[in-house]
Scaffold this motif. Structure first.
Motif, mmCIF file in Angstrom:
data_model
loop_
_atom_site.group_PDB
_atom_site.id
_atom_site.type_symbol
_atom_site.label_atom_id
_atom_site.label_comp_id
_atom_site.label_asym_id
_atom_site.label_seq_id
_atom_site.Cartn_x
_atom_site.Cartn_y
_atom_site.Cartn_z
ATOM 1 N N ASN A 54 0.832 -1.195 0.000
ATOM 2 C CA ASN A 54 0.000 0.000 0.000
ATOM 3 C C ASN A 54 0.868 1.247 0.000
ATOM 4 N N TYR A 237 -12.485 -1.269 -0.943
ATOM 5 C CA TYR A 237 -11.623 -2.376 -1.370
ATOM 6 C C TYR A 237 -12.420 -3.400 -2.198
ATOM 7 N N ASP A 241 -12.137 -4.566 -6.094
ATOM 8 C CA ASP A 241 -11.847 -5.943 -6.461
ATOM 9 C C ASP A 241 -12.894 -6.523 -7.410
ATOM 10 N N GLN A 265 -7.358 -12.309 4.933
ATOM 11 C CA GLN A 265 -8.271 -11.780 3.911
ATOM 12 C C GLN A 265 -9.116 -12.863 3.246
HETATM 13 N N1 ARG Z 1 -3.001 -4.053 -0.795
HETATM 14 C C1 ARG Z 1 -3.561 -5.193 -0.129
HETATM 15 C C2 ARG Z 1 -2.895 -5.364 1.241
HETATM 16 O O1 ARG Z 1 -1.819 -4.889 1.470
HETATM 17 C C3 ARG Z 1 -3.401 -6.475 -0.914
HETATM 18 C C4 ARG Z 1 -4.115 -6.517 -2.248
HETATM 19 C C5 ARG Z 1 -4.360 -7.911 -2.732
HETATM 20 N N2 ARG Z 1 -5.019 -7.952 -3.988
HETATM 21 C C6 ARG Z 1 -6.324 -7.714 -4.221
HETATM 22 N N3 ARG Z 1 -6.759 -7.764 -5.434
HETATM 23 N N4 ARG Z 1 -7.138 -7.410 -3.236
HETATM 24 O O2 ARG Z 1 -3.465 -6.011 2.092
#
Ligand code: ARG
Length: 505
Positions: A54, A237, A241, A265
């Motif tokens: 991020n 988010y 996605d 996740q």
């Molecule tokens: N940026 C997210 C994190 O650091 C992970 C993203 C993973 N990919 C997705 N398509 N959601 O947790």
């Protein structure tokens, strides 16, 4: 092919492969290349979504795991002749940018002077802006307005946003460079324009409902719905996605989409995939294509059993971690007198291969779903199941071949393998299993299977080498070819694991 068969208890038959057939397969591989042992998959194009740090937040060991495991899976797919779209789904969009941009304006009214030196540590910058955000209502309001301006595409805001992304990017690109990982950034912001359309499609299917002011999708078996439009009307988010999934299926025509994140996740992805199935974007069940897979992994722990951190800061800087692994390897090589025998470049390249290889292997050898303990002492040990041990084993095989003085390329064309000794047969049989282990590892998305295979290979080689004299024996040609086949297979394993082989120690 078959030497004989016998009944091995009710319901079981043992089939014994003939030595000649095993030998022939290995000879063919040496002649035609290890590619002939590549897994055969039915898909043509796959998206691997991995690493994905991020912006403005420190890349942590979780992202390191995602990077290492994702790269390996991508390599295995590429080896299987699949086109892989390596995607870095960076978190480069969202409300935190309002706060960051306002803080940037405050500190640097003229954006011209902004660069990574000026900002220093982006994470510290992030924290300072958060303090400001929480403590000053006027700032908070400006920050909230900044989000709106950014999303409306106002130039000044876009420029500040781009600047912040650029600085962050230069940080994590260093990690990729060290690790030799290729990735194409298509961050959250990329999919932003596709969100309204994706949601509209889902809405037409009747999937989206109102719930406490938010727009949500309910999926079977889950009490909490997937929120796709927040109460304030903003996207999140999950909306990103959904749009990314739509894009990958329809624009990129991917048949398999693989996501790497920590197991925390899992729920998010289960709901995402279930929503896509409800909408008919994905077929029901898990066996048909196009399909999606969430590859979850456990935590990295410190030797104290807690989440891995260094003493000085809360999170470990990944680049420092890699640099440390390399420098410890260099010290070990110097202790063994290699600085006198090798050029500085050889020393440096070897330390790098062994150091980075050790970090990768220590991660990959575990079943990814479990937590593992990060320990330099363990991973850099030259005994046991470590990259150091394996790389040295490979170098030793190369040195046997070199010492024979024979032209191995010539032997490959003319020589024959004969598996007369039990040690030779066991090694030969294990070499042959490479193809099925490779296929199983990628099908189940479990690289630890390949690590286990590699470690066993070097053990079987040791068994063979202690019992069978190679150089100067009557069986020299056959045994040199077995050495070469072992080295070739080991190198392919290293390659798939993203580890650079070394040829001398
Ligand atoms: N940026 C997210 C994190 O650091 C992970 C993203 C993973 N990919 C997705 N398509 N959601 O947790």
């Amino acid at each position: 092919m078959i030497d004989g068969s016998s009944i091995a208890g009710p319901g079981f038959v043992n089939v014994k492969l003939s030595d000649q057939w095993i030998a022939k397969c290995i000879q063919n591989m040496l002649r035609d290349g290890i590619e002939t042992w590549a897994p055969k998959l039915s898909v043509k194009r796959v998206v691997v979504d991995f690493s994905s740090p991020n912006i403005a937040k420190e890349m942590h060991v979780g992202h390191l795991r995602s990077t290492i495991i994702g790269d390996t899976l991508a390599r295995m797919l590429e080896f299987s002749n699949v086109e892989v779209l390596r995607r870095n789904h960076v978190g480069d969009w969202g409300t935190q940018f309002g706060m960051l941009i306002e803080f940037l304006f405050e500190k640097f009214p003229s954006l011209e002077v902004v660069n990574d030196q000026a900002i220093g540590d982006l994470e510290a910058f992030y924290k300072a802006s958060k303090v400001r955000f929480d403590g000053d209502p006027a700032f908070k309001e400006r920050a909230q307005r900044a989000v709106v301006s950014l999303q409306a595409g106002e130039e000044k805001y876009l420029k500040a946003w781009a600047e912040i992304c650029k600085i962050s990017r230069s940080g994590y690109e260093k990690v990729y460079e060290h690790l030799g990982v290729q990735l194409e950034e298509k961050g959250e912001s990329f999919y932003n324009p596709y969100i309204p359309n994706a949601l509209e499609l889902l809405n037409k299917e009747g999937l989206i409902e109102d719930s406490e002011g938010a727009r949500v999708i309910f999926v079977e078996g889950k009490k909490i719905p997937l929120i796709v439009v927040k109460r304030d009307g903003g996207y999140n988010y999950a909306s990103t996605d959904l749009a990314a999934l739509w894009y990958r299926l329809n624009e990129e025509k991917a048949e398999w989409i693989i996501y790497l994140t920590d197991v925390g996740q899992r729920e998010h992805f289960e709901m995402l995939f279930a929503a896509a199935k409800r909408a008919g974007w994905l077929p029901a069940g898990d066996s048909k294509y196009p399909k999606t897979s969430h590859v979850g992994f456990g935590l990295v722990l410190g030797e104290d059993g807690k989440r891995f951190r260094t003493r000085s800061t809360e999170t470990v800087k990944l680049v420092d971690l890699l640099t440390e692994a390399k420098s410890r390897c260099k010290t070990a090589l110097i202790e063994r007198g290699k600085d006198k025998a090798w050029t500085e470049e050889e020393l440096d390249k070897t330390a790098e291969a062994v150091g980075y290889g050790a970090v990768k292997y220590a991660d990959l050898k575990n079943n990814r779903t479990t937590n593992y303990t990060f320990s330099f002492d363990q991973m850099l040990n030259d005994k046991g199941n470590t990259a150091v041990y394996l790389l040295y084993a490979h170098a030793r095989i190369c040195s046997i071949i070199r010492k024979s003085g024979k032209d191995i390329e010539e032997l490959k064309k003319t020589g024959k393998i004969d598996l007369a000794h039990p040690g030779e047969r066991v090694l030969g049989l294990h070499l042959l299993q490479f193809a099925e282990v490779g296929e199983e590892s990628i099908t189940n998305l479990l690289p630890n299977g390949l690590c286990e295979y590699l470690y066993n290979l070097s053990e079987y080689f040791t068994g063979f080498y202690t019992n069978c004299q190679v150089v100067g024996s009557a069986e020299e040609t056959s045994r040199l070819l077995l050495c070469e086949a072992t080295a070739v297979v080991m190198r392919k394993c290293f390659h798939l694991l993203g580890i650079t082989p070394v040829y001398k120690i």
